[in-house]
Design an enzyme around this catalytic site. Structure first.
Site, mmCIF file in Angstrom:
data_model
loop_
_atom_site.group_PDB
_atom_site.id
_atom_site.type_symbol
_atom_site.label_atom_id
_atom_site.label_comp_id
_atom_site.label_asym_id
_atom_site.label_seq_id
_atom_site.Cartn_x
_atom_site.Cartn_y
_atom_site.Cartn_z
ATOM 1 C CG ASP A 8 -2.815 10.747 5.428
ATOM 2 O OD1 ASP A 8 -1.801 10.197 5.883
ATOM 3 O OD2 ASP A 8 -3.555 10.216 4.578
ATOM 4 C CD1 TRP A 15 -12.301 10.907 0.784
ATOM 5 C CD2 TRP A 15 -11.458 9.635 2.415
ATOM 6 N NE1 TRP A 15 -12.344 9.609 0.358
ATOM 7 C CE2 TRP A 15 -11.830 8.799 1.344
ATOM 8 C CE3 TRP A 15 -10.895 9.053 3.567
ATOM 9 C CZ2 TRP A 15 -11.673 7.413 1.392
ATOM 10 C CZ3 TRP A 15 -10.735 7.675 3.606
ATOM 11 C CH2 TRP A 15 -11.127 6.876 2.529
ATOM 12 C CD GLU A 61 -0.708 8.196 0.859
ATOM 13 O OE1 GLU A 61 -0.191 7.803 1.907
ATOM 14 O OE2 GLU A 61 -1.940 8.205 0.668
ATOM 15 C CG ASN A 83 -5.349 -0.189 5.964
ATOM 16 O OD1 ASN A 83 -5.857 0.271 6.978
ATOM 17 N ND2 ASN A 83 -5.020 0.572 4.932
ATOM 18 C CD GLU A 113 6.000 24.078 1.181
ATOM 19 O OE1 GLU A 113 7.219 23.933 1.388
ATOM 20 O OE2 GLU A 113 5.212 24.491 2.030
ATOM 21 C CD GLU A 118 -3.171 0.938 2.016
ATOM 22 O OE1 GLU A 118 -3.442 -0.208 2.420
ATOM 23 O OE2 GLU A 118 -3.917 1.916 2.203
ATOM 24 C CD GLU A 151 -7.654 6.180 6.262
ATOM 25 O OE1 GLU A 151 -6.879 5.232 6.062
ATOM 26 O OE2 GLU A 151 -7.488 7.323 5.788
ATOM 27 C CE LYS A 155 -6.115 2.830 8.925
ATOM 28 N NZ LYS A 155 -5.704 3.035 7.522
ATOM 29 N NE ARG A 172 -8.085 13.500 7.699
ATOM 30 C CZ ARG A 172 -7.736 12.784 6.653
ATOM 31 N NH1 ARG A 172 -8.514 12.773 5.576
ATOM 32 N NH2 ARG A 172 -6.644 12.071 6.644
HETATM 33 C C1 GCV Z 1 -2.403 2.366 5.371
HETATM 34 C C2 GCV Z 1 -3.648 7.344 4.324
HETATM 35 C C3 GCV Z 1 -3.252 6.459 3.182
HETATM 36 C C4 GCV Z 1 -3.676 5.034 3.422
HETATM 37 C C5 GCV Z 1 -3.083 4.564 4.755
HETATM 38 C C6 GCV Z 1 -3.562 5.508 5.847
HETATM 39 C C7 GCV Z 1 -2.970 5.176 7.200
HETATM 40 O O1 GCV Z 1 -5.035 7.482 4.378
HETATM 41 O O2 GCV Z 1 -3.772 6.956 1.997
HETATM 42 O O3 GCV Z 1 -3.215 4.261 2.359
HETATM 43 O O4 GCV Z 1 -3.446 3.253 5.038
HETATM 44 O O5 GCV Z 1 -3.171 6.815 5.530
HETATM 45 O O6 GCV Z 1 -1.993 5.818 7.563
HETATM 46 O O7 GCV Z 1 -3.479 4.300 7.871
#
Ligand code: GCV
Length: 607
Positions: free
Chosen positions: A313, A471, A341, A152, A441, A109, A234, A230, A284
């Site tokens: 995030d 979100w 990411e 996850n 940036e 992921e 989510e 976690k 958020r």
């Molecule tokens: C592992 C963000 C990412 C998710 C990730 C999540 C987290 O939402 O896009 O892919 O999930 O963070 O840190 O749990």
């Protein structure tokens, strides 16, 4: 193969043989590559610390069991950079983690360096030689814990606590000689999969079930570092479903693993991911503080609350999470994300040390007890996709060991250890990397606005992509203004900070430019401190950021980079330039359409 590439471990290019069982044996093996005699004195009580001294025409390393291994890597690095650590060296954080988001189907992921190095087809599947090199890679920068599976937790990773235990134990064995311990992510609702009617943390049968599992897990892997969780995040299961607090949920698990010295790392990444965008009251960034601050002091001693460095995030620019300043009686660790990411997918350059320097300067290193980073590693030949992305892993290890590190110095060390270059080239590459975050940036999200990224994969621009979504990710751009008022008059988020910071952020005249639109909703003609209007600053940053990527290409082309790094770097630089153009044009057009204000310099903004 890794062995033939230029990298900071190039002097350590020989494969790591089988048959090493302890860090001391590994240290003795690695010492043979130093090029001078090295002798070791192990003092168990010294733990991970070490001292390097000269002994005749060689070296003497004194340290704990893992310490001597860190010492030998430090010696090798020091011989390369001309800086051999003087005096006793000890890590500031005892727990220095990499969190891999590897799934057992082989995907990663948010992975940008290929598939998982150790999972494939629902099982452990790896080349042991590569895993030993992974151990060396991690140990050589002082990382001592690897969480092997995604937070996850997808099937069959749930079986890491039972049928997969022998495989997990075999994997742990491969990394043990490098002082690297494993951790696993677990699913809070796991008892349900095993026939229990509930996963309620206050249910005695649930607690007993976890205690039994913990016994089996630590019997198989006595030095497992702990569990990572976690929960209620989510759509992941958690204690909320049973009306229990996160302290109750975490403590139940913590008690199950406490007899074995395990730590329970509980993630604080919890927010409403089903928000109605029409709801302007819910904000958020407030979520984690609102949830956890009232629980301060309620967590057991072996719980560590893992807090992302910013309240959203891992966006391009975020203020420090107020939770990190506000929880005084809870052990916490800070979570960074080496996987790029939101910062360019290991295509665009984004060197993280300057960000980490700012974070530690603002937070104070003592505020957290441990440190974690989401892995940027994968099965790619060069481990990280972009050859320069290795800098972030290296620098993370350095900051985890010593959070007082200087960003420029760390980057320079990495360059020196990675490439044989003349001092001018070294300097030019160091500067380019040091500046890469600012450039990124500038051409992406302006002035602390977050979430202008393409939904889903999070690469490339989409200024309204997350605007009408669930979100909690809005910029609320209109004809007149952009941003969210997070002052006391607005969502109140700024009030989560200590008084001095709150005052700074509340006042648009004092709020740092790079955070301005994070904390304020401002009209396009707002005058910035340098006299420019807000809209002009947005245009200027996007034009400049894009031009700077072209200058980066020219600077890189002039460097004496070895192959295949040169080709890979230049190919990715072209992709970065294309990405920067896309960001520039889309973001500028987006704001031009709303504001109707032309660029003062008459540059091309598309209709
Ligand atoms: C592992 C963000 C990412 C998710 C990730 C999540 C987290 O939402 O896009 O892919 O999930 O963070 O840190 O749990």
């Amino acid at each position: 193969m890794w062995q033939t590439r230029k990298a900071w471990l190039k002097d350590w290019a020989a494969p790591v043989p089988e048959g090493l069982h302890t860090p001391l044996q590994t240290a003795e093996f690695e010492a043979r590559q130093v090029g001078a005699p090295v002798s070791f004195t192990v003092d168990k009580a010294a733990g991970e610390s070490y001292t390097i001294g000269q002994a005749g025409d060689g070296w003497q390393i004194t340290g704990g069991e893992a310490g001597v291994l860190y010492g030998v890597y430090a010696l090798a690095h020091g011989l390369k950079t001309g800086k051999i650590p003087q005096g006793r060296q000890a890590p500031f954080y005892a727990l220095r983690m990499i969190n891999a988001w590897d799934n057992m189907d082989g995907t990663v992921e948010r992975g940008y360096a290929g598939r998982s190095m150790w999972f494939e087809g629902g099982a452990f599947s790896y080349d042991p030689a590569r895993i030993r090199q992974l151990g060396r890679l991690l140990a050589s920068v002082g990382i001592n814990t690897l969480c092997v599976n995604n937070v996850n937790v997808h099937q069959p990773a749930q079986h890491l606590v039972d049928t997969l235990l022998p495989d997990l134990a075999a994997f742990a064995e491969l990394l043990r000689p490098f002082g690297v311990r494993l951790m696993i992510s677990i699913d809070f609702s796991l008892p349900l999969q095993y026939g229990l009617p509930t996963a309620d943390p206050m249910d005695a049968a649930v607690a007993a079930w976890w205690a039994d599992r913990a016994r089996a897990v630590w019997q198989a892997i006595p030095d497992l570092a702990g569990f990572l969780v976690k929960a209620d995040s989510e759509h992941r299961p958690g204690p909320n479903a049973y009306g229990r607090t996160h302290a109750e949920g975490a403590n139940m698990l913590a008690r199950a693993i406490a007899p074995y010295g395990g730590v329970l790392v509980w993630r604080a990444f919890v927010y409403n991911c089903m928000q109605d965008w029409r709801d302007t009251k819910t904000d958020r960034p407030c979520a984690a503080y609102d949830l956890y601050r009232p629980l301060d002091g309620q967590f057991d001693g072996n719980v560590i609350l893992q807090v992302k460095h910013g309240p959203f995030d891992f966006q391009v620019r975020e203020p420090l999470s107020p939770l990190l300043l506000g929880m005084k009686n809870t052990a916490m660790d800070i979570e960074f994300q080496l996987a790029q990411e939101y910062t360019g997918h290991q295509i665009d350059l984004y060197a993280m040390p300057p960000m980490w320097r700012e974070v530690f300067d603002q937070m104070g290193k003592e505020r957290v007890r441990a440190i974690a980073a989401v892995s940027n590693l994968g099965r790619d030949e060069n481990w990280v996709g972009h050859p320069f992305a290795m800098l972030n892993l290296f620098a993370y290890g350095r900051f985890a060991w010593n959070p007082d590190e200087d960003a420029e110095d760390v980057i320079r060390q990495w360059v020196k250890m990675t490439y044989d270059m003349c001092p001018d080239d070294e300097n030019s590459l160091m500067k380019l990397l040091l500046n890469s975050r600012t450039v990124y940036e500038k051409y992406t999200a302006p002035l602390g606005l977050c979430w202008m990224v393409r939904p889903g994969d999070h690469y490339g621009p989409s200024p309204y992509g997350y605007e009408f979504d669930a979100w909690g990710t809005y910029n609320r751009a209109s004809r007149d203004a952009v941003g969210i008022d997070r002052t006391e008059k607005g969502t109140g988020y700024a009030a989560q900070y200590p008084a001095e910071l709150k005052a700074l952020y509340e006042d648009p005249a004092q709020c740092p430019d790079e955070m301005l639109l994070f904390f304020h909703r401002l009209p396009y003609d707002h005058i910035m401190r340098d006299g420019r209007t807000l809209i002009q600053r947005i245009y200027d940053d996007h034009f400049e950021g894009c031009e700077e990527t072209e200058r980066m290409r020219d600077a890189l082309a002039a460097l004496s980079l070895p192959e295949p790094d040169r080709t890979e770097v230049m190919e990715r630089m072209e992709m970065q330039i294309a990405n920067a153009r896309e960001w520039r044009d889309i973001v500028n057009t987006f704001f031009h359409r709303f504001s109707g204000v032309d660029d003062a310099q008459g540059r091309k903004i598309f209709e």
